[in-house]
Design a protein around this motif. Structure first.
Motif: not given
Length: 521
Positions: A67-73
Motif C-alpha cells: 500500500a505504501l509503494a502504491a501510494k508513493e507511485q
C-alpha cells in the motif's frame, strides 16, 4: 500451517485406529497410546496457531508495504502530471504572447497595405489621365499626318506592310539562291573528289572478257565426225546441251548458238573434250556433257565464293553465290558481268569509306546489283527487279534489296546506298574500253539523241558529244527564255529516258545566247 494441520489430522486418525484396536486387544494398553496422541495433537495445534499468527502478521506487513509503494507511485505520477500541466501552461502562455505579437504585426501590415493601395489608386488615376492625354495627342498627330500625306492610317499601314514584305521576299530569295549555289558548289566539288579518288584507287582491266561461242577445229574433217552418221552425233550433242551447233562453210570452226551462257559454256567444254579425245558417239557425248556440267557447276560455285572472299562479304546465301558465279558466263555490251559486279563492289566500298557509311554493306550491294542478269533469259522483266526479288527471297536486308531495284531507276532511289550503287555502276560501265558497241548502233544512238533534242520547239541545233554521254542544245533566245531553258532541259532528258536504251547517264546542256549586233558606218 497446512503441514501442521495435516499432521494433526493424521495423529487423530491414528488415535482413532488405536482406539478401535484397543477395543479388540485390550483397554489398558490403548489408553496410554490415546493419551500420547492427544498430547501430540494439542502440541501440534498450538504450533499451528502460532505459525498461523506469524503468517498473518507477515501478510499484514506485506500488505502495508504494498500500500505504501502504491501510494508513493501514485504521488510520483501525480507530481509528473502536475509538471507536464505546468509545462503546457507555460507553452500556451508563450504561444499567446507570440500570437499577440503577430496580431500587432498583421495590423501594422494591413495599415501599410491600405496606405499603398491608396497610393496605387492615385497613380492609376494619374496614368489613366496621362493615357487619355497621349491618346488625344496621337489622334491629333494622325489627323495632321493624314492631312499632310493625303492617306488614311490603314492605307499607310498597308503600303508599309507591302513594301516590307516585298523587301523581305527579295532578301529571302537572294539568300536562298546564294545558299543553293554554295551547297551545289560544295556538293559538286566533294562528289568529284570522291569519284576521282575511287577511280584512281581501283585498278581495273580495260580489256573485257568475252564468252567464246566459236569452237576452233583441228581440220574440216572433224565437222563430219561431229555430225555423225545421219546426224546422230550432232542431234545427241544438241539434245544433251540445249545449244544449237551451226556447222557451215566457216573454215575450221563450229558456232555455238544459245541464249543460256552456262549451257553454251557446257557445250563448248564438251565439244573441246570430244575433239581432243576423238571418240564421238551418242553414249560418249552424254558422258562428256555430264562431266562438263559438273565442272561448270563447280567453277560457278568457286567463282561466287571467291568473289565474296575477295570483297570480305560473308553470310551470303549459297544459292545467291551460285547466281553470282553464273555471271562469269554473262556479258553486257561485251563487258563480263562478273568482273563488272566485282568492280562496282570495290567502287562502292571506296566511296562508302569516303562518305563514312557501312563499307561492307556497300560492297555487298555492289556485288549483288546485277544478280538478275544470271536468270534474266529465263524470267520476264527488268534484271534490276528480278535481282531484287531474288535477294529478298534469299534473306537479304531491305536496304540491299532497294539498292538492287533502284540502280536503273526501276524504283526511285531513297537511300545513300542506292545512289552509291547507281554511281559505281555508271563509273564501271562508262570508263573507256569497258564496253564495246557496234559502229551502227553507236551512230544510231548519236542520231537519236540529236533527233530527240531538235524535236522541241525553239531548238536551233543540237550536238551529241563525248561518245553520246552529253548533248548540247542551242536554242533561240527570242523563243526560249532563261526559265523556259531549264524546263526544256528537263523535258529533253525525260524524253531520252523514255525512248532510248543506253548505259550510264546522258548530260543535257541547253545553251541560250543573246547577241546584240550593230554596224558603224
Amino acid at each position: 500451517m497446512m503441514t501442521s494441520i495435516i499432521m494433526a489430522l493424521i495423529i487423530v486418525a491414528v488415535a482413532g485406529v488405536a482406539y478401535v484396536a484397543g477395543n479388540r486387544f485390550g483397554r489398558k494398553s490403548t489408553e496410554g497410546i490415546v493419551g500420547q496422541a492427544e498430547e501430540l495433537a494439542a502440541k501440534m495445534l498450538e504450533d499451528a496457531r502460532r505459525e498461523a499468527d506469524t503468517i498473518a502478521k507477515e501478510a499484514e506487513l506485506q500488505a502495508k508495504d504494498a500500500a505504501l509503494a502504491a501510494k508513493e507511485q501514485a504521488e510520483n505520477e501525480l507530481k509528473e502530471k502536475k509538471r507536464e500541466i505546468q509545462s503546457q501552461e507555460r507553452r500556451l502562455q508563450q504561444k499567446e504572447e507570440h500570437l499577440d505579437k503577430k496580431a500587432v504585426l498583421v495590423d501594422q501590415k494591413e495599415m501599410d497595405l491600405l496606405k499603398k493601395e491608396q497610393g496605387v489608386v492615385t497613380r492609376e488615376q494619374g496614368i489613366v489621365t496621362r493615357e487619355e492625354e497621349l491618346s488625344r495627342s496621337l489622334d491629333e498627330q494622325k489627323a495632321r499626318l493624314e492631312q499632310i500625306s493625303g492617306m488614311s492610317a490603314d492605307d499607310a499601314k498597308a503600303t508599309l506592310m507591302a513594301a516590307m514584305e516585298s523587301e523581305a521576299r527579295h532578301d529571302a530569295a537572294k539568300r536562298v539562291r546564294q545558299i543553293e549555289e554554295e551547297a551545289r558548289e560544295t556538293a559538286d566539288k566533294k562528289s568529284k573528289e570522291i569519284i576521282a579518288s575511287a577511280i584512281q584507287r581501283y585498278a581495273g582491266e580495260y580489256v573485257s572478257e568475252k564468252c567464246v561461242s566459236v569452237v576452233p577445229l583441228p581440220s574440216d574433217e572433224m565437222k563430219g565426225r561431229i555430225i555423225g552418221r545421219e546426224g546422230r552425233n550432232i542431234r545427241a550433242l544438241e539434245a544433251a546441251t540445249g545449244i544449237d551447233l551451226i556447222i557451215d562453210d566457216t573454215p575450221e570452226a563450229v558456232i555455238l548458238s544459245g541464249f543460256n551462257p552456262v549451257r553454251r559454256e557446257v557445250a563448248r567444254l564438251s565439244l573441246e573434250k570430244l575433239l581432243s579425245d576423238g571418240r564421238i558417239h551418242p553414249g560418249r557425248i552424254e558422258e562428256v556433257v555430264a562431266k562438263s556440267e559438273e565442272e561448270v557447276e563447280k567453277a560457278i560455285k568457286e567463282a561466287g565464293e571467291q568473289a565474296a572472299f575477295d570483297l570480305g562479304v560473308h553470310g551470303i546465301h549459297p544459292e545467291v553465290l551460285k547466281l553470282v558465279g553464273r555471271l562469269k558466263y554473262r556479258t553486257s555490251y561485251t563487258q563480263n558481268v562478273y568482273q563488272h559486279s566485282l568492280e562496282v563492289a570495290f567502287l562502292c566500298g571506296i566511296m562508302a569509306a569516303e562518305l563514312g557509311i557501312n563499307v561492307k554493306q556497300a560492297k555487298r550491294a555492289g556485288l549483288l546489283h546485277d544478280l538478275g542478269k544470271a536468270v534474266d533469259h529465263e524470267v520476264e522483266g527488268s534484271h534490276a527487279v528480278i535481282g531484287a526479288d531474288l535477294a529478298r527471297k534469299y534473306g537479304e536486308s531491305p536496304k540491299i534489296v532497294h539498292a538492287i531495284a533502284a540502280h536503273h531507276e526501276d524504283e526511285k532511289p531513297s537511300t545513300i546506298l542506292a545512289v552509291l550503287v547507281q554511281a559505281a555502276d555508271a563509273l564501271s560501265g562508262a570508263r573507256p574500253g569497258a564496253r564495246r558497241e557496234m559502229m551502227e548502233s553507236y551512230v544510231k544512238r548519236l542520231e537519236d539523241l540529236e533527233r530527240i533534242a531538235t524535236s522541241f520547239d525553239g531548238v536551233q541545233s543540237s550536238f551529241a558529244i563525248q561518245a553520246g554521254r552529253e548533248i548540247r542544245v542551242m536554242v533561240s533566245s527570242e523563243k526560249v527564255s532563261d526559265d523556259h531553258a531549264t524546263l526544256l532541259a528537263r523535258d529533253i532528258a525525260k524524253k531520252i529516258e523514255s525512248e532510248m536504251t543506253y548505259p550510264g547517264m546522258i548530260k543535257v546542256n541547253v545553251i541560250r545566247e543573246t547577241r546584240a549586233t550593230e554596224y558603224a558606218r
